[in-house]
Every structure is written in structure tokens, then in C-alpha cells.
Design a protein around this motif. Structure first.
Motif, PDB file in Angstrom:
ATOM      1  N   THR A 145       0.836  -1.212   0.000  1.00  0.00           N
ATOM      2  CA  THR A 145       0.000   0.000   0.000  1.00  0.00           C
ATOM      3  C   THR A 145       0.868   1.257   0.000  1.00  0.00           C
ATOM      4  O   THR A 145       0.484   2.260  -0.607  1.00  0.00           O
ATOM      5  N   ARG A 170       2.648   6.006  -3.079  1.00  0.00           N
ATOM      6  CA  ARG A 170       3.737   6.768  -3.710  1.00  0.00           C
ATOM      7  C   ARG A 170       3.527   6.854  -5.225  1.00  0.00           C
ATOM      8  O   ARG A 170       3.822   7.894  -5.848  1.00  0.00           O
ATOM      9  N   GLU A 190       1.666   9.801   9.648  1.00  0.00           N
ATOM     10  CA  GLU A 190       0.383   9.273  10.131  1.00  0.00           C
ATOM     11  C   GLU A 190      -0.150   8.247   9.132  1.00  0.00           C
ATOM     12  O   GLU A 190       0.279   8.203   7.973  1.00  0.00           O
ATOM     13  N   GLY A 247       2.938  -3.960   4.287  1.00  0.00           N
ATOM     14  CA  GLY A 247       2.484  -2.652   4.794  1.00  0.00           C
ATOM     15  C   GLY A 247       0.978  -2.570   4.945  1.00  0.00           C
ATOM     16  O   GLY A 247       0.432  -1.485   5.150  1.00  0.00           O
TER      17      GLY A 247
END
Ligand code: AMP
Length: 191
Positions: free
Chosen positions: A32, A37, A58, A86
Motif C-alpha cells: 500500500t 507513492r 500518520e 504494509g
């Protein structure tokens, strides 16, 4: 299907070991962080939204992250397995993932958690920040916030799968090859 969650704090080596796992086991990689990105590099609305969270270390809100993840899984019906890198980072994400996989008649096989001491993580991420161009790797206070978000929001995902007897801890300090050997010891009996 081998559906694997590669788990651990930022800087624990998930991306590096994901590459080794994909090369050996031929399963689909879904990161993710990489997806956000990519959206950012294309300056999409989703990318801009994600950036506002990533820049502070965050988490991007669950609703956005889960929808993006579900779309990617649905786009790959023929995958012979998936490595989730992730994701999930909250218990709500884990519940959504389990429901999605159950709707496809499959489930998470195992969660492998790479264990690395905090000061080693900070040193690795600052080092990566010199070469990667990732804004969230350049500032020590953002790095420390990402690690504290991991302990607060993400670590409960380990307990969630541990209760299902699916969570395994792996020593994440040492050479890349040695750590991959420990990973293979866990995965080889499952394929
Ligand atoms: P990563 O590349 O996995 O370290 O992710 C980089 C950043 O992307 C994180 O610090 C979050 O801001 C965001 N991100 C990646 N994956 C997730 C997720 N599963 N849930 C929420 N935010 C995420």
C-alpha cells in the motif's frame, strides 16, 4: 493459495524481503505504501490526500486504504497467492482483509513479523533517507512518529492474527540472506 502478511515496523526490511519472497514463491506483491507513492508521483487526488498523512508519519484513513487495497486484489483474480506488505496496519484493515479473502473462498495463511529494535530502525531509516528521496525518511521526528503509530495502531494486528494462531515472529537483524533463510523455514512447509 499462499496469502502472506509481511509485518513489522517501518525500516524492518519488509520491502527487501518481499522481493526475495516474490522471486522464490511467485506470488503477487501488494504494497500500500508503494501504491500511495505511485499515486503521488502521478499527482492524483488520492496521491495528494495520502501525502497529507504520509508527510506527518500518520496513517492514511482506513476507508481510503481499504478501498484501494480491495480494488487491487479484485483486479488480480488469477494470482496464485498474495504478499501483503504494509497492510493491514489497523485491526479494522485486518477485518476488512479477512472478509475480502473469505468472500473469495480463501484466507490469510500466515503473518510473518520482522522484529528489529527501535534504535536500529531509526538508524536504518535515516540512512535510507539519504538515498531514497522519501520525504518521510529524512526527518527523525517523523520517523519516530511512524514507529509510535506502529506500536499504537498496528501492533494490535499481530495480536489479532496471533489469536488465530497465524502470527510468527522472525528476528529481523542480521544479513539479508540469513533473515530470508528464517523466512523460508516458515514458508516452505506451507507451499
Ligand atoms: P510504507 O511504505 O509501508 O512505509 O508506507 C508509507 C506511508 O504510507 C505510511 O507511513 C502511511 O502514511 C501510508 N500507508 C501505507 N500503508 C498504509 C496502510 N495500510 N494504512 C494506512 N496508511 C498507510
Amino acid at each position: 493459495m499462499l496469502n502472506l502478511i509481511l509485518f513489522g515496523p517501518p525500516g524492518s526490511g519488509k520491502g527487501t524481503q518481499a522481493e526475495n519472497i516474490i522471486a522464490k514463491y511467485g506470488i503477487l506483491h501488494i504494497s500500500t505504501g508503494d501504491m500511495f507513492r505511485y499515486e503521488l508521483s502521478n499527482n492524483t487526488e488520492l496521491g495528494q490526500l495520502a501525502k497529507s498523512y504520509m508527510d506527518k508519519g500518520e496513517l492514511v484513513p482506513d476507508s481510503v486504504t481499504i478501498a484501494m487495497l480491495e480494488k487491487r486484489v479484485n483486479e488480480n483474480p488469477d494470482a496464485k497467492g498474495i504478499i501483503f506488505d504494509g497492510f493491514p496496519r489497523t485491526v479494522a484493515q485486518a477485518e476488512a482483509l479477512d472478509a475480502l479473502l473469505a468472500s473469495k473462498g480463501t484466507e490469510i495463511t500466515t503473518l510473518l513479523s520482522l522484529e528489529v529494535p527501535t534504535e536500529e530502525l531509526v538508524a536504518r531509516l535515516l540512512n535510507r533517507g539519504h538515498s531514497s528521496g522519501r520525504a518521510d525518511d529524512k526527518d527523525e521526528s517523523i520517523i519516530r512518529n511512524r514507529i509510535s503509530v506502529y506500536h499504537g495502531d498496528t501492533k494490535p494486528v499481530f495480536d489479532y492474527y496471533d489469536e488465530k494462531r497465524k502470527a510468527i515472529s522472525i528476528q529481523g537483524v542480521g544479513s539479508i540472506d540469513d533473515i530470508f533463510c528464517s523466512i523460508q523455514e516458515q514458508l516452505d512447509p506451507l507451499v
